[in-house]
Design an enzyme around this catalytic site. Structure first.
Site, PDB file in Angstrom:
ATOM      1  N   TYR A   1       0.827  -1.217   0.000  1.00  0.00           N
ATOM      2  CA  TYR A   1       0.000   0.000   0.000  1.00  0.00           C
ATOM      3  C   TYR A   1       0.859   1.264   0.000  1.00  0.00           C
ATOM      4  O   TYR A   1       0.491   2.274  -0.600  1.00  0.00           O
ATOM      5  CB  TYR A   1      -0.997  -0.010   1.173  1.00  0.00           C
ATOM      6  CG  TYR A   1      -2.235  -0.804   0.819  1.00  0.00           C
ATOM      7  CD1 TYR A   1      -3.254  -0.227   0.067  1.00  0.00           C
ATOM      8  CD2 TYR A   1      -2.363  -2.136   1.172  1.00  0.00           C
ATOM      9  CE1 TYR A   1      -4.376  -0.953  -0.302  1.00  0.00           C
ATOM     10  CE2 TYR A   1      -3.473  -2.869   0.812  1.00  0.00           C
ATOM     11  CZ  TYR A   1      -4.485  -2.279   0.068  1.00  0.00           C
ATOM     12  OH  TYR A   1      -5.583  -3.000  -0.311  1.00  0.00           O
TER      13      TYR A   1
ATOM     14  N   ARG B   1       1.764   1.722  -3.501  1.00  0.00           N
ATOM     15  CA  ARG B   1       0.627   2.240  -4.285  1.00  0.00           C
ATOM     16  C   ARG B   1       0.416   3.730  -4.002  1.00  0.00           C
ATOM     17  O   ARG B   1       0.128   4.522  -4.897  1.00  0.00           O
ATOM     18  CB  ARG B   1      -0.650   1.462  -3.951  1.00  0.00           C
ATOM     19  CG  ARG B   1      -0.608   0.028  -4.448  1.00  0.00           C
ATOM     20  CD  ARG B   1      -1.890  -0.703  -4.144  1.00  0.00           C
ATOM     21  NE  ARG B   1      -3.014  -0.138  -4.889  1.00  0.00           N
ATOM     22  CZ  ARG B   1      -4.293  -0.298  -4.554  1.00  0.00           C
ATOM     23  NH1 ARG B   1      -4.603  -0.979  -3.476  1.00  0.00           N
ATOM     24  NH2 ARG B   1      -5.241   0.219  -5.269  1.00  0.00           N
TER      25      ARG B   1
ATOM     26  N   VAL C   1      -9.327   4.642  -4.463  1.00  0.00           N
ATOM     27  CA  VAL C   1      -8.710   5.061  -3.202  1.00  0.00           C
ATOM     28  C   VAL C   1      -7.643   6.129  -3.448  1.00  0.00           C
ATOM     29  O   VAL C   1      -6.954   6.545  -2.531  1.00  0.00           O
ATOM     30  CB  VAL C   1      -8.125   3.847  -2.434  1.00  0.00           C
ATOM     31  CG1 VAL C   1      -9.248   2.918  -1.990  1.00  0.00           C
ATOM     32  CG2 VAL C   1      -7.108   3.079  -3.277  1.00  0.00           C
ATOM     33  N   ASP C   2      -7.515   6.573  -4.707  1.00  0.00           N
ATOM     34  CA  ASP C   2      -6.574   7.660  -4.996  1.00  0.00           C
ATOM     35  C   ASP C   2      -7.259   9.013  -4.757  1.00  0.00           C
ATOM     36  O   ASP C   2      -8.432   9.069  -4.383  1.00  0.00           O
ATOM     37  CB  ASP C   2      -6.029   7.536  -6.440  1.00  0.00           C
ATOM     38  CG  ASP C   2      -7.119   7.673  -7.499  1.00  0.00           C
ATOM     39  OD1 ASP C   2      -7.918   8.625  -7.423  1.00  0.00           O
ATOM     40  OD2 ASP C   2      -7.165   6.829  -8.433  1.00  0.00           O
TER      41      ASP C   2
ATOM     42  N   HIS D   1     -14.665   3.053  -1.083  1.00  0.00           N
ATOM     43  CA  HIS D   1     -13.672   2.054  -0.674  1.00  0.00           C
ATOM     44  C   HIS D   1     -12.523   2.669   0.104  1.00  0.00           C
ATOM     45  O   HIS D   1     -11.425   2.110   0.146  1.00  0.00           O
ATOM     46  CB  HIS D   1     -13.173   1.274  -1.899  1.00  0.00           C
ATOM     47  CG  HIS D   1     -14.226   0.379  -2.495  1.00  0.00           C
ATOM     48  ND1 HIS D   1     -14.143  -0.181  -3.748  1.00  0.00           N
ATOM     49  CD2 HIS D   1     -15.415  -0.049  -1.979  1.00  0.00           C
ATOM     50  CE1 HIS D   1     -15.230  -0.913  -3.981  1.00  0.00           C
ATOM     51  NE2 HIS D   1     -16.020  -0.838  -2.920  1.00  0.00           N
TER      52      HIS D   1
ATOM     53  N   CYS E   1       0.253   2.287  16.409  1.00  0.00           N
ATOM     54  CA  CYS E   1      -0.729   3.291  16.791  1.00  0.00           C
ATOM     55  C   CYS E   1      -0.208   4.074  17.996  1.00  0.00           C
ATOM     56  O   CYS E   1       0.291   3.478  18.960  1.00  0.00           O
ATOM     57  CB  CYS E   1      -2.037   2.596  17.148  1.00  0.00           C
ATOM     58  SG  CYS E   1      -3.276   3.698  17.870  1.00  0.00           S
TER      59      CYS E   1
ATOM     60  N   SER F   1     -15.852  -2.254 -13.551  1.00  0.00           N
ATOM     61  CA  SER F   1     -16.237  -3.554 -14.090  1.00  0.00           C
ATOM     62  C   SER F   1     -17.644  -3.939 -13.638  1.00  0.00           C
ATOM     63  O   SER F   1     -18.227  -4.873 -14.181  1.00  0.00           O
ATOM     64  CB  SER F   1     -15.239  -4.618 -13.630  1.00  0.00           C
ATOM     65  OG  SER F   1     -15.186  -4.654 -12.218  1.00  0.00           O
TER      66      SER F   1
ATOM     67  N   ASN G   1     -16.835   2.966 -20.891  1.00  0.00           N
ATOM     68  CA  ASN G   1     -15.939   1.827 -20.648  1.00  0.00           C
ATOM     69  C   ASN G   1     -15.559   1.244 -22.010  1.00  0.00           C
ATOM     70  O   ASN G   1     -16.435   1.013 -22.838  1.00  0.00           O
ATOM     71  CB  ASN G   1     -16.661   0.754 -19.791  1.00  0.00           C
ATOM     72  CG  ASN G   1     -15.689  -0.218 -19.151  1.00  0.00           C
ATOM     73  OD1 ASN G   1     -14.799  -0.741 -19.810  1.00  0.00           O
ATOM     74  ND2 ASN G   1     -15.857  -0.452 -17.862  1.00  0.00           N
ATOM     75  N   PRO G   2     -14.277   0.997 -22.244  1.00  0.00           N
ATOM     76  CA  PRO G   2     -13.903   0.409 -23.542  1.00  0.00           C
ATOM     77  C   PRO G   2     -14.385  -1.026 -23.693  1.00  0.00           C
ATOM     78  O   PRO G   2     -14.465  -1.545 -24.804  1.00  0.00           O
ATOM     79  CB  PRO G   2     -12.364   0.447 -23.546  1.00  0.00           C
ATOM     80  CG  PRO G   2     -11.931   0.952 -22.222  1.00  0.00           C
ATOM     81  CD  PRO G   2     -13.124   1.285 -21.390  1.00  0.00           C
TER      82      PRO G   2
HETATM   83  N1  APR Z   1     -11.375   4.269 -19.392  1.00  0.00           N
HETATM   84  C1  APR Z   1     -12.522   3.726 -18.925  1.00  0.00           C
HETATM   85  N2  APR Z   1     -12.605   2.476 -18.451  1.00  0.00           N
HETATM   86  C2  APR Z   1     -11.485   1.731 -18.444  1.00  0.00           C
HETATM   87  C3  APR Z   1     -10.250   2.229 -18.918  1.00  0.00           C
HETATM   88  C4  APR Z   1     -10.215   3.549 -19.416  1.00  0.00           C
HETATM   89  N3  APR Z   1      -9.099   4.101 -19.880  1.00  0.00           N
HETATM   90  N4  APR Z   1      -9.326   1.245 -18.763  1.00  0.00           N
HETATM   91  C5  APR Z   1      -9.944   0.190 -18.217  1.00  0.00           C
HETATM   92  N5  APR Z   1     -11.254   0.478 -18.022  1.00  0.00           N
HETATM   93  C6  APR Z   1     -12.298  -0.365 -17.437  1.00  0.00           C
HETATM   94  C7  APR Z   1     -12.108  -1.846 -17.612  1.00  0.00           C
HETATM   95  O1  APR Z   1     -12.670  -2.270 -18.852  1.00  0.00           O
HETATM   96  C8  APR Z   1     -12.869  -2.403 -16.412  1.00  0.00           C
HETATM   97  O2  APR Z   1     -14.231  -2.609 -16.724  1.00  0.00           O
HETATM   98  O3  APR Z   1     -12.226  -0.143 -16.043  1.00  0.00           O
HETATM   99  C9  APR Z   1     -12.751  -1.292 -15.375  1.00  0.00           C
HETATM  100  C10 APR Z   1     -11.844  -1.585 -14.200  1.00  0.00           C
HETATM  101  O4  APR Z   1     -12.394  -2.627 -13.485  1.00  0.00           O
HETATM  102  P1  APR Z   1     -11.845  -3.043 -12.038  1.00  0.00           P
HETATM  103  O5  APR Z   1     -10.345  -3.149 -12.065  1.00  0.00           O
HETATM  104  O6  APR Z   1     -12.662  -4.203 -11.630  1.00  0.00           O
HETATM  105  O7  APR Z   1     -12.131  -1.764 -11.148  1.00  0.00           O
HETATM  106  P2  APR Z   1     -13.391  -1.395 -10.293  1.00  0.00           P
HETATM  107  O8  APR Z   1     -14.665  -1.688 -11.024  1.00  0.00           O
HETATM  108  O9  APR Z   1     -13.148  -0.027  -9.792  1.00  0.00           O
HETATM  109  O10 APR Z   1     -13.251  -2.413  -9.083  1.00  0.00           O
HETATM  110  C11 APR Z   1     -14.040  -2.240  -7.975  1.00  0.00           C
HETATM  111  O11 APR Z   1     -12.762  -3.785  -6.656  1.00  0.00           O
HETATM  112  O12 APR Z   1     -10.575  -4.226  -6.925  1.00  0.00           O
HETATM  113  C12 APR Z   1     -11.511  -3.793  -6.005  1.00  0.00           C
HETATM  114  O13 APR Z   1     -11.647  -2.250  -4.231  1.00  0.00           O
HETATM  115  C13 APR Z   1     -11.202  -2.401  -5.566  1.00  0.00           C
HETATM  116  O14 APR Z   1     -12.439  -0.362  -5.876  1.00  0.00           O
HETATM  117  C14 APR Z   1     -12.068  -1.577  -6.495  1.00  0.00           C
HETATM  118  C15 APR Z   1     -13.269  -2.479  -6.711  1.00  0.00           C
END
Ligand code: APR
Length: 258
Positions: free
Chosen positions: A73, A76, A109-110, A125, A157, A199, A223-224
């Site tokens: 972390y 990150r 989380v950024d 999150h 802590c 996702s 989303n692509p």
């Molecule tokens: N622009 C838009 N979407 C994009 C891009 C981009 N340039 N690049 C990738 N993606 C999409 C991918 O196609 C995917 O559907 O972003 C999505 C990322 O999915 P995840 O990595 O599953 O992220 P997220 O949905 O935020 O995950 C939810 O799960 O991993 C844990 O706690 C973590 O907050 C996170 C949560």
């Protein structure tokens, strides 16, 4: 859904955005991908290459090996400090400026939304910048900039000497109640929800766009890739956030920066 040229859906989405009165923007890791922040599904590198991010982001992993998880972390957090908001983050801030009361809900989380000018996103999150005690939840100060890629024992802590943990929500943990409640409330009362770069697989956050759609809001997805949210989206904009969102703002108000 079949692939369609982006400009026609952008126009349809801009029309929805231009007449919306209560807007929610819901973002995930794809929002920050073009800023160089790796998503959870990208392969890890260096010290962590033999680990799976989803296996490191658990209370069990922290208990078993605090220095490994804390070091990850810290690495990150270091990567995020070096990253810059992209034009997609700025377009979200522009939507908020154009439509007062727009609520921004993020799973990230950024702090790139804040640095792009979005006031007070709801962080479902948690945050890389809010470490706290793993036992008594007392907030802990952030330490010096970490070195890249090493195990780091978490600090103690100041109140109870238990190990400090990242202020993020790990798999299997509850979401922060107040943020979740505010997010559900916003999703329940909006007329348009724009979901970006998620996702749609991780619950309960993935419920947010579903709630909005169920209660009659229009949903625009950026989303692509295809996602489980495709069927509820009135418009699917299949492209990267840093390109599509400025185009959307431009089409709605004639200025990519709002
Ligand atoms: N622009 C838009 N979407 C994009 C891009 C981009 N340039 N690049 C990738 N993606 C999409 C991918 O196609 C995917 O559907 O972003 C999505 C990322 O999915 P995840 O990595 O599953 O992220 P997220 O949905 O935020 O995950 C939810 O799960 O991993 C844990 O706690 C973590 O907050 C996170 C949560």
């Amino acid at each position: 859904m079949e692939s369609i040229p982006v400009d026609q859906p952008v126009r349809a989405a801009a029309e929805l955005l231009g007449r919306a009165r209560r807007v929610v923007v819901f973002t995930g890791a794809g929002m920050s991908a073009e800023s160089g922040v790796p998503t959870f599904r990208d392969a890890l590198t260096g010290l962590w290459q033999r680990y799976d991010a989803q296996a490191l982001a658990t209370p069990e992993a922290f208990r078993a090996d605090p220095a490994l998880v804390w070091g990850w972390y810290e690495w990150r957090r270091h990567a995020v400090r070096l990253a810059r908001p992209n034009p997609g983050h700025r377009a979200v801030a522009a939507i908020q400026a154009r439509v007062p009361g727009t609520v921004l809900i993020t799973q990230n989380v950024d702090d790139l939304h804040e640095r792009a000018g979005s006031p007070d996103p709801l962080h479902l999150h948690g945050s890389l910048f809010a470490p706290r005690c793993s036992a008594c939840a007392h907030p802990a100060p952030m330490q010096d900039e970490p070195a890249d890629g090493r195990r780091v024992s978490p600090p103690e802590c100041a109140r109870c000497a238990a190990p400090v943990r990242p202020g993020v929500v790990w798999f299997g943990e509850a979401l922060p109640g107040a943020a979740l409640e505010a997010a559900v409330e916003a999703a329940s009362s909006c007329d348009l929800l724009v979901t970006v770069g998620t996702s749609g697989l991780v619950y309960p956050a993935a419920e947010i766009p579903q709630v909005a759609a169920r209660l009659g809001a229009a949903v625009i997805q950026v989303n692509p890739e295809q996602t489980p949210l495709d069927p509820i989206a009135e418009v699917n904009l299949r492209g990267p956030a840093a390109t599509v969102l400025p185009a959307l703002v431009d089409a709605a108000w004639g200025d990519p920066a709002g």
